[in-house]
Design a protein around this motif. Structure first.
Motif, PDB file in Angstrom:
ATOM      1  N   PHE A 230      14.655  15.345   0.496  1.00 56.17           N
ATOM      2  CA  PHE A 230      14.889  14.269  -0.472  1.00 56.17           C
ATOM      3  C   PHE A 230      13.662  13.390  -0.619  1.00 56.17           C
ATOM      4  O   PHE A 230      13.251  13.020  -1.723  1.00 56.17           O
ATOM      5  CB  PHE A 230      16.094  13.435  -0.021  1.00 56.17           C
ATOM      6  CG  PHE A 230      16.347  12.214  -0.852  1.00 56.17           C
ATOM      7  CD1 PHE A 230      16.963  12.310  -2.086  1.00 56.17           C
ATOM      8  CD2 PHE A 230      15.970  10.952  -0.386  1.00 56.17           C
ATOM      9  CE1 PHE A 230      17.202  11.178  -2.861  1.00 56.17           C
ATOM     10  CE2 PHE A 230      16.202   9.814  -1.145  1.00 56.17           C
ATOM     11  CZ  PHE A 230      16.821   9.927  -2.386  1.00 56.17           C
ATOM     12  N   LEU A 231      13.033  13.069   0.507  1.00 60.47           N
ATOM     13  CA  LEU A 231      11.845  12.208   0.491  1.00 60.47           C
ATOM     14  C   LEU A 231      10.658  12.912  -0.172  1.00 60.47           C
ATOM     15  O   LEU A 231       9.932  12.305  -0.969  1.00 60.47           O
ATOM     16  CB  LEU A 231      11.489  11.790   1.920  1.00 60.47           C
ATOM     17  CG  LEU A 231      12.526  10.905   2.624  1.00 60.47           C
ATOM     18  CD1 LEU A 231      12.236  10.849   4.115  1.00 60.47           C
ATOM     19  CD2 LEU A 231      12.538   9.503   2.031  1.00 60.47           C
TER      20      LEU A 231
ATOM     21  N   ALA B 279       4.987   9.422   4.429  1.00 58.19           N
ATOM     22  CA  ALA B 279       4.497   8.238   3.727  1.00 58.19           C
ATOM     23  C   ALA B 279       4.362   8.502   2.236  1.00 58.19           C
ATOM     24  O   ALA B 279       4.019   9.602   1.805  1.00 58.19           O
ATOM     25  CB  ALA B 279       3.154   7.797   4.296  1.00 58.19           C
ATOM     26  N   LEU B 280       4.649   7.477   1.469  1.00 59.27           N
ATOM     27  CA  LEU B 280       4.380   7.459   0.036  1.00 59.27           C
ATOM     28  C   LEU B 280       3.288   6.414  -0.148  1.00 59.27           C
ATOM     29  O   LEU B 280       3.547   5.214  -0.087  1.00 59.27           O
ATOM     30  CB  LEU B 280       5.634   7.071  -0.741  1.00 59.27           C
ATOM     31  CG  LEU B 280       5.475   6.889  -2.259  1.00 59.27           C
ATOM     32  CD1 LEU B 280       5.039   8.190  -2.920  1.00 59.27           C
ATOM     33  CD2 LEU B 280       6.780   6.379  -2.875  1.00 59.27           C
ATOM     34  N   SER B 281       2.056   6.876  -0.300  1.00 61.01           N
ATOM     35  CA  SER B 281       0.913   5.965  -0.378  1.00 61.01           C
ATOM     36  C   SER B 281       0.567   5.658  -1.829  1.00 61.01           C
ATOM     37  O   SER B 281       0.509   6.558  -2.666  1.00 61.01           O
ATOM     38  CB  SER B 281      -0.300   6.580   0.329  1.00 61.01           C
ATOM     39  OG  SER B 281      -1.417   5.719   0.215  1.00 61.01           O
ATOM     40  N   PHE B 282       0.315   4.390  -2.105  1.00 58.85           N
ATOM     41  CA  PHE B 282      -0.080   3.970  -3.451  1.00 58.85           C
ATOM     42  C   PHE B 282      -1.595   3.814  -3.587  1.00 58.85           C
ATOM     43  O   PHE B 282      -2.120   3.792  -4.696  1.00 58.85           O
ATOM     44  CB  PHE B 282       0.579   2.639  -3.810  1.00 58.85           C
ATOM     45  CG  PHE B 282       2.073   2.629  -3.699  1.00 58.85           C
ATOM     46  CD1 PHE B 282       2.826   3.744  -4.042  1.00 58.85           C
ATOM     47  CD2 PHE B 282       2.741   1.495  -3.250  1.00 58.85           C
ATOM     48  CE1 PHE B 282       4.217   3.729  -3.939  1.00 58.85           C
ATOM     49  CE2 PHE B 282       4.122   1.470  -3.140  1.00 58.85           C
ATOM     50  CZ  PHE B 282       4.868   2.592  -3.484  1.00 58.85           C
ATOM     51  N   ASP B 283      -2.283   3.704  -2.442  1.00 53.92           N
ATOM     52  CA  ASP B 283      -3.723   3.427  -2.511  1.00 53.92           C
ATOM     53  C   ASP B 283      -4.563   4.351  -1.620  1.00 53.92           C
ATOM     54  O   ASP B 283      -5.756   4.130  -1.437  1.00 53.92           O
ATOM     55  CB  ASP B 283      -4.008   1.971  -2.146  1.00 53.92           C
ATOM     56  CG  ASP B 283      -3.594   1.608  -0.722  1.00 53.92           C
ATOM     57  OD1 ASP B 283      -3.199   2.526   0.040  1.00 53.92           O
ATOM     58  OD2 ASP B 283      -3.656   0.421  -0.364  1.00 53.92           O
TER      59      ASP B 283
ATOM     60  N   SER C 206       0.820  -1.211   0.000  1.00 51.88           N
ATOM     61  CA  SER C 206       0.000   0.000   0.000  1.00 51.88           C
ATOM     62  C   SER C 206       0.851   1.257   0.000  1.00 51.88           C
ATOM     63  O   SER C 206       0.369   2.343  -0.341  1.00 51.88           O
ATOM     64  CB  SER C 206      -0.919   0.014   1.228  1.00 51.88           C
ATOM     65  OG  SER C 206      -1.856  -1.036   1.149  1.00 51.88           O
ATOM     66  N   GLY C 207       2.121   1.119   0.395  1.00 58.05           N
ATOM     67  CA  GLY C 207       2.990   2.271   0.400  1.00 58.05           C
ATOM     68  C   GLY C 207       4.248   2.043   1.213  1.00 58.05           C
ATOM     69  O   GLY C 207       4.541   0.922   1.644  1.00 58.05           O
ATOM     70  N   ILE C 208       4.982   3.139   1.432  1.00 57.18           N
ATOM     71  CA  ILE C 208       6.239   3.113   2.167  1.00 57.18           C
ATOM     72  C   ILE C 208       6.222   4.272   3.155  1.00 57.18           C
ATOM     73  O   ILE C 208       5.770   5.368   2.822  1.00 57.18           O
ATOM     74  CB  ILE C 208       7.440   3.278   1.215  1.00 57.18           C
ATOM     75  CG1 ILE C 208       7.444   2.172   0.162  1.00 57.18           C
ATOM     76  CG2 ILE C 208       8.754   3.275   1.989  1.00 57.18           C
ATOM     77  CD1 ILE C 208       8.405   2.436  -0.983  1.00 57.18           C
ATOM     78  N   CYS C 209       6.709   4.057   4.360  1.00 50.52           N
ATOM     79  CA  CYS C 209       6.777   5.145   5.332  1.00 50.52           C
ATOM     80  C   CYS C 209       8.154   5.202   5.967  1.00 50.52           C
ATOM     81  O   CYS C 209       8.927   4.234   5.925  1.00 50.52           O
ATOM     82  CB  CYS C 209       5.685   5.027   6.392  1.00 50.52           C
ATOM     83  SG  CYS C 209       5.688   3.509   7.357  1.00 50.52           S
ATOM     84  N   VAL C 210       8.453   6.354   6.573  1.00 45.37           N
ATOM     85  CA  VAL C 210       9.780   6.577   7.124  1.00 45.37           C
ATOM     86  C   VAL C 210       9.713   7.714   8.144  1.00 45.37           C
ATOM     87  O   VAL C 210       8.921   8.635   8.004  1.00 45.37           O
ATOM     88  CB  VAL C 210      10.769   6.926   5.994  1.00 45.37           C
ATOM     89  CG1 VAL C 210      10.298   8.137   5.204  1.00 45.37           C
ATOM     90  CG2 VAL C 210      12.185   7.154   6.520  1.00 45.37           C
ATOM     91  N   LEU C 211      10.529   7.630   9.170  1.00 43.72           N
ATOM     92  CA  LEU C 211      10.617   8.696  10.163  1.00 43.72           C
ATOM     93  C   LEU C 211      11.651   9.718   9.707  1.00 43.72           C
ATOM     94  O   LEU C 211      12.761   9.364   9.307  1.00 43.72           O
ATOM     95  CB  LEU C 211      11.026   8.131  11.520  1.00 43.72           C
ATOM     96  CG  LEU C 211      11.051   9.113  12.699  1.00 43.72           C
ATOM     97  CD1 LEU C 211       9.651   9.632  12.992  1.00 43.72           C
ATOM     98  CD2 LEU C 211      11.648   8.440  13.936  1.00 43.72           C
TER      99      LEU C 211
ATOM    100  N   LYS D  69       4.849  12.361   1.725  1.00 43.15           N
ATOM    101  CA  LYS D  69       4.135  13.461   2.369  1.00 43.15           C
ATOM    102  C   LYS D  69       4.112  13.255   3.884  1.00 43.15           C
ATOM    103  O   LYS D  69       4.107  12.122   4.358  1.00 43.15           O
ATOM    104  CB  LYS D  69       2.701  13.558   1.836  1.00 43.15           C
ATOM    105  CG  LYS D  69       2.619  13.894   0.347  1.00 43.15           C
ATOM    106  CD  LYS D  69       1.171  13.995  -0.112  1.00 43.15           C
ATOM    107  CE  LYS D  69       1.103  14.341  -1.592  1.00 43.15           C
ATOM    108  NZ  LYS D  69      -0.301  14.444  -2.072  1.00 43.15           N
ATOM    109  N   VAL D  70       4.085  14.346   4.620  1.00 39.25           N
ATOM    110  CA  VAL D  70       4.000  14.267   6.081  1.00 39.25           C
ATOM    111  C   VAL D  70       2.600  13.823   6.475  1.00 39.25           C
ATOM    112  O   VAL D  70       1.608  14.408   6.057  1.00 39.25           O
ATOM    113  CB  VAL D  70       4.310  15.631   6.725  1.00 39.25           C
ATOM    114  CG1 VAL D  70       4.143  15.558   8.245  1.00 39.25           C
ATOM    115  CG2 VAL D  70       5.718  16.089   6.361  1.00 39.25           C
ATOM    116  N   VAL D  71       2.512  12.766   7.284  1.00 37.90           N
ATOM    117  CA  VAL D  71       1.204  12.266   7.713  1.00 37.90           C
ATOM    118  C   VAL D  71       0.996  12.392   9.215  1.00 37.90           C
ATOM    119  O   VAL D  71      -0.127  12.291   9.707  1.00 37.90           O
ATOM    120  CB  VAL D  71       0.994  10.796   7.281  1.00 37.90           C
ATOM    121  CG1 VAL D  71       1.011  10.686   5.773  1.00 37.90           C
ATOM    122  CG2 VAL D  71       2.049   9.874   7.890  1.00 37.90           C
TER     123      VAL D  71
END
Length: 250
Positions: free
Chosen positions: A129-130, A149-153, A110-115, A136-138
């Motif tokens: 860079f992200l 997060a980079l959400s695909f759905d 569904s996506g990728i997330c990162v702190l 986007k900041v969630v």
């Protein structure tokens, strides 16, 4: 561009883990990291690095198995994306991130997330860079740290409900840690020595399970520091950094 390789149970003993590549004082930490990583590889943890003697790598895992207080379904969580020294500016970070994105899409994630953080912070991936690559900041924590997060759905991850809870300990200094980072062992040795010499109450909490990691009272990326009951940083502490932190609070 040079080739990349993924660490596996078959090559883990012979390959370096990038971070503490040349400093012998971190060898115990490297061994502990490899022990931790051996168990995580079976859970889908990926450590992908440049096939060279340098600090160029990305480390990520399925969010459900990631040792961080972040929850969500069918995401990857990036622990670390690091390119340093003479390897900067050659497109390696972009290649590593794109490989993670491609794998996530291939596996139907569904996506990728990162702190990350509002301002560039050591031990965290750069926010600018992200954002450039669609993240986007969630969510925000402590007015400094941010979950991207980079959400695909359209679905989004979030911090665990435990994040922000009152710390249940009375010691002056409380540190949560794992053996994921090869620098942790030496940092703990320095912190322990400094607190003993200066009469500072210290509580070290080894986060040794996924359940503990998912229910921590603050954000965490393998390390979290509280002083006088207040969350301070996820920056690893050596003696010098700890001295500055305490001086600032006095």
């Amino acid at each position: 561009m040079s080739d990349f390789i993924n660490l596996s149970k078959e090559n883990l003993e012979t390959e370096h883990v990038c971070c503490a590549i040349s400093d012998k004082k971190h060898q115990i930490g490297v061994n502990l990291k490899k022990e931790w990583l051996t168990a995580r590889i079976e859970e889908g943890h990926t450590f992908r690095k440049l096939d060279a003697k340098g600090k160029v790598f990305i480390e990520y895992a399925p969010l459900e198995k990631a040792w961080v207080p972040v929850i969500g379904e069918n995401y990857y969580y990036i622990y670390c994306l690091w390119v340093s020294g003479s390897y900067k500016g050659k497109g390696y970070a972009k290649s590593l991130l794109e490989s993670c994105i491609a794998k996530a899409k291939e596996e139907g994630k569904s996506g990728i997330c990162v702190l990350s953080s509002k301002k560039k912070t050591p031990f965290l991936s750069d926010k600018a860079f992200l954002i450039k690559h669609g993240f986007k900041v969630v969510s925000t924590y402590n007015e400094t740290y941010e979950l991207l997060a980079l959400s695909f759905d359209g679905t989004l991850p979030k911090f665990s409900p435990s994040v922000g809870e009152v710390l249940p300990y009375s010691e002056d200094l409380v540190i949560y840690y794992t053996h994921q980072c090869p620098y942790s062992h030496d940092c703990i040795t320095q912190v322990t020595s400094y607190t003993e010499e200066n009469g500072i109450d210290l509580k070290l909490i080894h986060v040794d399970s996924l359940e503990k990691a998912k229910n921590l009272p603050s954000i965490f990326n393998n390390w979290a520091v509280f002083y006088k009951g207040q969350f301070e940083t996820i920056h690893l502490l050596n003696k010098g950094f700890l001295e500055k932190l305490i001086e600032k609070k006095q």
